[in-house]
Design an enzyme around this catalytic site. Structure first.
Site, PDB file in Angstrom:
ATOM      1  N   THR A  85      -4.781   4.792   7.182  1.00 30.61           N
ATOM      2  CA  THR A  85      -3.699   4.393   6.290  1.00 30.61           C
ATOM      3  C   THR A  85      -2.860   5.594   5.887  1.00 30.61           C
ATOM      4  OG1 THR A  85      -5.003   2.554   5.417  1.00 30.61           O
ATOM      5  CG2 THR A  85      -3.175   3.331   4.065  1.00 30.61           C
ATOM      6  N   CYS A  89       0.843  -1.195   0.000  1.00 28.77           N
ATOM      7  CA  CYS A  89       0.000   0.000   0.000  1.00 28.77           C
ATOM      8  C   CYS A  89       0.874   1.239   0.000  1.00 28.77           C
ATOM      9  CB  CYS A  89      -0.912  -0.001   1.229  1.00 28.77           C
ATOM     10  SG  CYS A  89      -1.933   1.473   1.381  1.00 28.77           S
ATOM     11  N   HIS A 130     -13.200   5.911  -3.919  1.00 25.87           N
ATOM     12  CA  HIS A 130     -12.212   5.054  -3.258  1.00 25.87           C
ATOM     13  C   HIS A 130     -12.403   3.574  -3.586  1.00 25.87           C
ATOM     14  CE1 HIS A 130      -8.825   4.748  -0.698  1.00 25.87           C
ATOM     15  NE2 HIS A 130      -9.427   4.048   0.241  1.00 25.87           N
ATOM     16  N   CYS A 132      -3.954   7.281  -2.010  1.00 29.79           N
ATOM     17  CA  CYS A 132      -5.244   7.264  -2.704  1.00 29.79           C
ATOM     18  C   CYS A 132      -6.337   7.939  -1.878  1.00 29.79           C
ATOM     19  CB  CYS A 132      -5.653   5.828  -3.021  1.00 29.79           C
ATOM     20  SG  CYS A 132      -4.405   4.879  -3.909  1.00 29.79           S
ATOM     21  N   CYS A 166      -5.541  -0.639  -7.305  1.00 30.72           N
ATOM     22  CA  CYS A 166      -4.158  -0.785  -6.823  1.00 30.72           C
ATOM     23  C   CYS A 166      -3.867  -2.238  -6.480  1.00 30.72           C
ATOM     24  CB  CYS A 166      -3.916   0.114  -5.622  1.00 30.72           C
ATOM     25  SG  CYS A 166      -4.879  -0.299  -4.145  1.00 30.72           S
ATOM     26  N   TYR A 203      -9.374   0.797  -5.645  1.00 24.24           N
ATOM     27  CA  TYR A 203      -8.791  -0.485  -5.241  1.00 24.24           C
ATOM     28  C   TYR A 203      -8.253  -1.284  -6.426  1.00 24.24           C
ATOM     29  CZ  TYR A 203      -9.458  -0.250  -0.273  1.00 24.24           C
ATOM     30  OH  TYR A 203      -9.328   0.096   1.048  1.00 24.24           O
TER      31      TYR A 203
END
Length: 556
Positions: free
Chosen positions: A251, A160, A361, A164, A367, A365
């Site tokens: 995060t 991570c 969001h 974002c 990612c 993901y």
């Protein structure tokens, strides 16, 4: 023991100098202030408005960030109260457990240096190129490009990279502040513009703080035994508000320069259904807070196998360079000036903000597709090292992993390509497709991880330590018996096995698995919106027309 391990840690880190030499692409990324006017992002009105962002925010002491090294330097010397293992860390950047997460964010800046066409974009807010993670999306192409950058970052880090949330928060807030202003005559979007311009001009990292502790989930804020279970306004002053509470599972907030506090998803549900008391309006708050505010403290969360990062070689970590990070953020009566407040008591817009944020969001993901690329590569590599790459069942498992991974990416791209302009002029992804993307993410990485462990074999969880392999007494024996296909270095084989362990059950499984389940809302949250937006009545109509039904449809 931990102190001894910390003294032994020898992980390499960039030099702390903020005056690193800038590459040509890094210089191209720079965008000076526009002192006269800018073309407003609202395409419907296309009016010019004065730039006011320099009035509210002082220039940071470290100046504008153009490189990864400059970013790392910007985090030093902030004297933040950061706790790990019950102790306050003097300089968290240098702690071996924290460093991989700092390095992952630094990689976003390095990507902008190497590939400015991917990681930077022209912003009409300041009249220059900015990092894509600081951008308000001005077209559907911008939304798609963010996804492509996110996948690239997953491929580069296998972890991570934490930025974002900030971009998705700013984009969601852009629309919601516009709507609140239209309904109530407030000036929230002007404040937000000033904040975004500041972030863009100095290339800062922003964290989004949404999740509250929530306490008893069956009770709204006013009915909680402890009123601090949701972040709230506890005092109002002529020049600002005072906030108290905590945000959990945050995060990358520690690695950011600013955080934007927003109402949480559970809170939005209570506001949506109007089961509230007048005092609950104090919980409908959104505001920007500097991460180094003296009334904010941070408690780092544990991650599986995290103390391996304190061992000297880094081999047993699996991914010694990059990692994620989550903290509990404690707001101890934090004062926020009104020019940094973007919602204050407008309860009817709390759910709007949350749903817009989750739309951005949940398709962010993708990612995980980039991280999945790394895991699929590791699985293919270990199969080849084991001498079984040509076996049909091995090929079939790699095909299935690829199918699942590309399904995640394809759905995210579909949501982004279907982006439409909002009343505020920025672009927002398709909400239904974004939720379906995230719903895939709650399931598919687990299957990809299972197949990776299948291809790795039992040695992925039984392999001795790096110290054993380097032992004069038993090291040669272990290397002899870890050999597999001819020509394969047993040291390379154990490195790949440790990477698979790291991503499927070690510290980066936090980001790839558990975060895939609960980040941006757990599966039930996506199913609520899928049910709401699935147009079942319309689909029944299609079926009845084709089937030739003549009677009225019954209600479901």
């Amino acid at each position: 023991m931990r102190a001894a391990l910390a003294r032994r840690a020898v992980l390499a880190r960039p030099a702390p100098s903020a005056a690193a030499t800038r590459s040509r692409s890094a210089q191209a990324l720079e965008a000076p202030y526009v002192e006269e006017t800018y073309v407003a992002l609202d395409r419907d009105r296309r009016h010019a408005a004065p730039v006011a962002f320099a009035e509210s925010y002082a220039a940071p002491a470290f100046g504008r960030i153009s490189t990864g090294d400059q970013y790392v330097a910007s985090l030093r010397g902030r004297d933040l109260p950061v706790y790990l293992f019950g102790e306050n860390i003097d300089e968290f950047v240098d702690h071996p457990i924290v460093w991989p997460s700092v390095n992952a964010v630094a990689e976003t800046y390095r990507l902008a240096e190497r590939e400015p066409e991917l990681a930077t974009v022209y912003s009409s807010l300041i009249g220059g190129r900015v990092h894509r993670f600081a951008h308000i999306c001005e077209s559907a192409e911008d939304v798609v490009a963010q996804n492509r950058m996110q996948r690239k970052m997953g491929q580069l880090t296998g972890a991570c990279f934490q930025r974002c949330v900030g971009q998705d928060c700013m984009n969601a807030s852009w629309t919601t502040t516009h709507l609140i202003d239209a309904a109530h005559g407030t000036a929230y979007q002007a404040r937000l513009k000033a904040f975004v311009q500041h972030v863009q001009s100095y290339n800062l990292t922003v964290g989004g703080a949404m999740t509250d502790p929530k306490g008893d989930r069956s009770k709204p804020p006013h009915a909680q035994e402890d009123p601090d279970m949701f972040v709230r306004v506890v005092d109002r002053r002529p020049d600002g508000v005072v906030l108290r509470g905590a945000k959990v599972h945050q995060t990358g907030t520690l690695n950011s320069h600013w955080m934007v506090v927003m109402p949480g998803q559970r809170l939005a549900i209570w506001f949506r259904h109007r089961r509230l008391a007048p005092a609950d309006a104090d919980y409908a708050i959104s505001a920007a807070i500097p991460v180094d505010d003296p009334r904010v403290s941070y408690i780092l969360g544990r991650q599986s196998c995290d103390t391996r990062s304190m061992e000297p070689s880094g081999v047993d970590v699996g991914n010694a360079k990059f990692g994620g990070q989550e903290v509990t953020v404690v707001l101890d009566d934090v004062f926020v000036p009104y020019d940094r407040v973007f919602m204050d008591g407008e309860t009817e817009f709390a759910a709007d903000l949350v749903e817009r944020f989750t739309a951005y969001h949940r398709r962010s993901y993708v990612c995980k597709a980039g991280v999945g690329d790394v895991l699929i590569g590791a699985a293919a590599e270990i199969a080849d090292m084991n001498g079984v790459a040509k076996a049909s069942h091995i090929k079939d498992k790699l095909i299935e992993m690829t199918h699942l991974n590309e399904t995640i990416f394809g759905m995210g791209i579909a949501a982004s390509m279907s982006a439409k302009p909002t009343p505020a002029g920025n672009y927002e992804p398709d909400v239904l497709l974004a939720n379906i993307c995230k719903h895939h993410v709650t399931r598919f990485p687990y299957e990809i991880a299972r197949l990776a462990q299948d291809l790795a074999g039992g040695v992925v969880v039984t392999m001795p330590s790096d110290d054993d392999f380097n032992s004069e007494e038993i090291g040669a024996i272990l290397k002899k018996y870890l050999c597999a296909a001819p020509g394969v270095d047993p040291d390379d084989r154990r490195r790949v096995l440790r990477l698979i362990e790291n991503m499927t059950m070690g510290r980066n499984a936090v980001g790839y698995l558990a975060e895939s389940m609960h980040g941006a809302g757990s599966p039930a949250a996506q199913r609520v919106l899928i049910q709401k937006l699935g147009q079942i009545a319309e689909k029944r109509g299609y079926a009845r027309d084709i089937a030739g039904c003549g009677g009225a449809c019954s209600k479901v």
